[in-house]
Write a protein that holds these residues in place. Structure first.
Motif, PDB file in Angstrom:
ATOM      1  N   SER A   1      -4.734  -2.890   3.588  1.00  0.00           N
ATOM      2  CA  SER A   1      -4.796  -3.766   2.421  1.00  0.00           C
ATOM      3  C   SER A   1      -4.547  -5.212   2.822  1.00  0.00           C
ATOM      4  CB  SER A   1      -3.763  -3.335   1.374  1.00  0.00           C
ATOM      5  OG  SER A   1      -4.000  -2.011   0.943  1.00  0.00           O
TER       6      SER A   1
ATOM      7  N   LEU B   1      -1.221   0.717   4.124  1.00  0.00           N
ATOM      8  CA  LEU B   1      -0.880  -0.566   3.520  1.00  0.00           C
ATOM      9  C   LEU B   1      -1.346  -1.722   4.404  1.00  0.00           C
ATOM     10  CD1 LEU B   1       0.566  -1.415   0.911  1.00  0.00           C
ATOM     11  CD2 LEU B   1       2.668  -1.634   2.244  1.00  0.00           C
TER      12      LEU B   1
ATOM     13  N   GLY C   1      -3.002  -3.075  -2.429  1.00  0.00           N
ATOM     14  CA  GLY C   1      -1.799  -2.341  -2.043  1.00  0.00           C
ATOM     15  C   GLY C   1      -1.429  -1.260  -3.036  1.00  0.00           C
TER      16      GLY C   1
END
Length: 724
Positions: A86, A83, A20
């Motif tokens: 991730s 994100l 992240g």
């Protein structure tokens, strides 16, 4: 079991934080901006559509926006989706961890996937960390793309197949196809795990197929959404014919990975295999490869069925897939192939865990490999910067007050189109700007708009000429606020960009390149040459740029410098027809006719068009081979019947072959398009003179004198014939 679950949770938390922190803050090169924009408006992305990815992405964006509002923080839609990758990656590593822990004992198969016996969490952790540490895994976990979710589905397939769960595995396979079709490379290994020496294979097969169809039903989405006609609606899959074209990737050749692929020869196949293994070693490092090799040996000894399944996965997702993809192993091809190392790396990483079959405590030293790679490859967001995000916003800033923008095909490709689509449909910006694109995928061009919009050409391989209000502009960012001027965003900050990536540099080079063009335009050649040198250094592996730099040097009269850049360009991309055509022009200007013929032929071999046939015809005429010139001139007209400049030289070739009637016919056709062309008028008059048709000859001699330059030396001949 409690220890296993706690370790899995810690692994997820660590991986999510590590990845992240490296998620890109904005859009990235490739399909990323288009996928985010399509998800945001629930449109249809490029074939095969990626319905599952769009649906899950839209849901995540809605959740992220809700919590952003609750906590008073916000970010771009692109960052939210980056994100999400991730999180997909962290889940994938947890699944891989469970695969290793579960498969580590022979009893797993002997008990039919029942209670795991003597599981060893460190082996699973090592395998997960080794995969996590590889640069390609980190990169794909940082940007909005379909490949990380694809890897998660491959891992789930393996876990389900190991447990013998045919219904679960079938559903995951069908659902995974709704995300990315390359999941099919895992099918041979998964089927081997499910059916090799297993009972009730017929029942399992029926269950697998039925649940795969159920999972694949996610493709109902494009049929439904297409009927709402969203702004991003590739292929308009609102009817079954278009629907099947989209899901089979018919426009891309179905099995072709990219349109730039060429024929597969034995030397090329050898080069592809060599590149695959070389890149695997580069990314895993030699110690990592050695551990994977030793681990594979131990798996074969201790758990043969599982080892064979992993080796099948490595074979089909690695060498066989790369050969099928048949990409050119150049900078552009490598940039496309990079993400397809993910599945082979997963297989190699799981095989590496076999090292833990050794009883010696010294085996734990292998953890130094992923720890070293994780430290070396860690690039936090503050140090990572997407040049496309900046470039698109700089372009958008220049469109203030502009009503229409037309984008021509060019070297930067669809990155520009996708980036603008993201701003418009992902962030809701540029609401008043009408955008049209030659690519036609997102911003199609209605015929009523052609020739009326503001045009922009972004670094094309071919210097497209586009007519704007009767004026010709080439290869520039052109807006109606700045007619005839080359506009580009200022301030290239190379240290902030990850310029080592080919596709990043492919955009970054536009800054110095367009700056150089502007300096040449306003009469500052020294400054232009400095910027050109910056562009050449930054884009040393970018064929279109080197070709265009050659064009600029050629325009400056620096012929040998231009030749050098053209040769570099075609050396990097043997399929760059424009580069060969330009080399032919250089040779033609140098009066090296045979060399010009060689280069023009090569350009035609790559991509035949009217201009290249015409150039070849002119070179043949210079060698006195007028019959061959006639042949290629006619091919030029066949390619483009409206390419009227051919008619004069075709007439000359016929004239020299003493085929006067054909010469007259050719000149007359040329005059239909250009009735005042002095060359055509002179040659037509001369041909009538040879045919002793004095009345017609005098008529065209007079027309020639009325339309020719008073300083033209051929006027003496016309005056002489008129007097006599």
């Amino acid at each position: 079991m409690r220890k296993i679950k706690i370790t899995a949770r810690l692994l997820f938390l660590f991986s999510a934080i590590y990845l992240g922190l490296q998620a890109f803050p904005g859009i990235h090169v490739g399909d990323s901006p288009e996928l985010v924009a399509a998800a945001n408006i629930l449109g249809n992305a490029h074939p095969p559509g990626y319905p599952l990815y769009l649906i899950t992405t839209k849901l995540f964006m809605a959740v992220a926006r809700f919590f952003s509002g609750v906590f008073g923080v916000g970010s771009s839609p692109a960052f939210y989706v980056n994100l999400l990758q991730s999180l997909y990656a962290a889940f994938t590593l947890v699944v891989i961890y469970y695969i290793v822990v579960s498969f580590f004992e022979k009893e797993f198969f002997e008990k039919g996937g029942g209670k795991t016996v003597n599981s060893i969490p460190p082996a699973g952790v090592f395998s997960a960390l080794l995969i996590l540490s590889v640069a390609v895994f980190i990169n794909e976990a940082a940007v909005a793309e379909v490949f990380m979710l694809n890897l998660l589905f491959v891992a789930l397939l393996f876990l389900g197949a190991g447990y013998g769960r045919s219904s679960f595995t079938g559903f995951i396979f069908g659902l995974g196809l709704g995300n990315q079709h390359t999941i099919i490379v895992a099918l041979p290994a998964v089927l081997f795990l499910l059916f090799f020496k297993s009972k009730d294979n017929k029942k399992r097969a029926v269950s697998f197929i039925a649940w795969a169809i159920a999972g694949f039903s996610v493709y109902i989405y494009p049929l439904i959404r297409a009927r709402a006609v969203p702004p991003i609606n590739w292929g308009d899959p609102s009817n079954l014919k278009n629907f099947f074209k989209v899901i089979t990737r018919a426009d891309y050749g179905t099995f072709g990975l990219h349109g730039s692929s060429s024929g597969l020869t034995l030397p090329k196949a050898g080069g592809i295999i060599k590149y695959f293994f070389k890149r695997m070693v580069q990314l895993m490092t030699i110690p990592g490869v050695l551990v994977s090799a030793v681990g594979s040996y131990m798996w074969v000894k201790k758990n043969f069925k599982f080892a064979v399944a992993l080796l099948i996965l490595a074979l089909f997702s690695g060498p066989l897939f790369f050969l099928t993809a048949n990409m050119n192993i150049d900078s552009a091809g490598k940039s496309i192939l990079e993400r397809f190392f993910l599945i082979p790396f997963m297989a190699a990483g799981i095989l590496a865990a076999g090292i833990f079959y050794f009883k010696s405590r010294g085996k734990y030293i292998v953890f130094l490999i992923p720890l070293y790679l994780m430290a070396a490859n860690f690039t936090p967001t503050a140090q990572k910067y997407s040049v496309l995000d900046k470039y698109i916003r700089d372009i958008a800033a220049e469109t203030d007050g502009v009503e229409e923008l037309y984008i021509t095909r060019g070297g930067v490709g669809d990155d520009i189109v996708f980036g603008l689509a993201y701003l418009k449909y992902g962030e809701g910006k540029l609401p008043g700007l009408k955008i049209y694109s030659e690519y036609g995928s997102i911003f199609p061009v209605p015929e009523t708009v052609r020739g009326k919009a503001v045009f922009a050409t972004f670094s094309p391989e071919r210097l497209n000429e586009v007519n704007i209000s009767g004026k010709l502009y080439q290869s520039a960012l052109l807006f109606k606020n700045y007619p005839g001027d080359v506009i580009f965003p200022e301030g290239i900050e190379r240290k902030r960009w990850n310029i080592l990536k080919y596709r990043q540099r492919n955009i970054a080079v536009n800054y110095p390149y367009f700056r150089a063009r502007k300096y040449f335009t306003i009469g500052m050649p020294e400054e232009g040459l400095k910027e050109l040198q910056k562009a050449a250094k930054l884009g040393r592996e970018i064929p279109w740029l080197l070709n265009n730099i050659g064009n600029l040097y050629s325009a400056l009269g620096m012929t040998e410098k231009a030749r050098g850049y053209y040769l570099k360009a075609v050396g990097l991309n043997d399929g760059l027809g424009e580069g060969y055509n330009n080399l032919g022009n250089i040779s033609f200007t140098s009066q090296n006719w045979e060399e010009a013929i060689k280069f023009y032929k090569k350009a035609i071999e790559v991509n035949a068009d009217a201009v290249r046939y015409y150039n070849l015809g002119l070179a043949y005429m210079k060698t006195g081979n007028n019959s061959k010139a006639v042949g290629v001139f006619n091919k030029s007209l066949k390619e483009n019947p409206g390419y009227n400049k051919v008619y004069n030289d075709l007439g000359l070739a016929y004239y020299r072959l003493r085929e006067y009637d054909k010469a007259l016919n050719s000149y007359k056709k040329g005059l239909q398009a250009n009735p005042d062309d002095p060359n055509l008028l002179f040659n037509l008059a001369n041909c009538y003179e040879v045919r002793s048709m004095e009345g017609s000859a005098k008529r065209y001699w007079k027309l020639y004198l009325d339309n020719s330059d008073p300083q033209d030396p051929d006027r003496k001949k016309a005056l002489w014939y008129l007097k006599n």
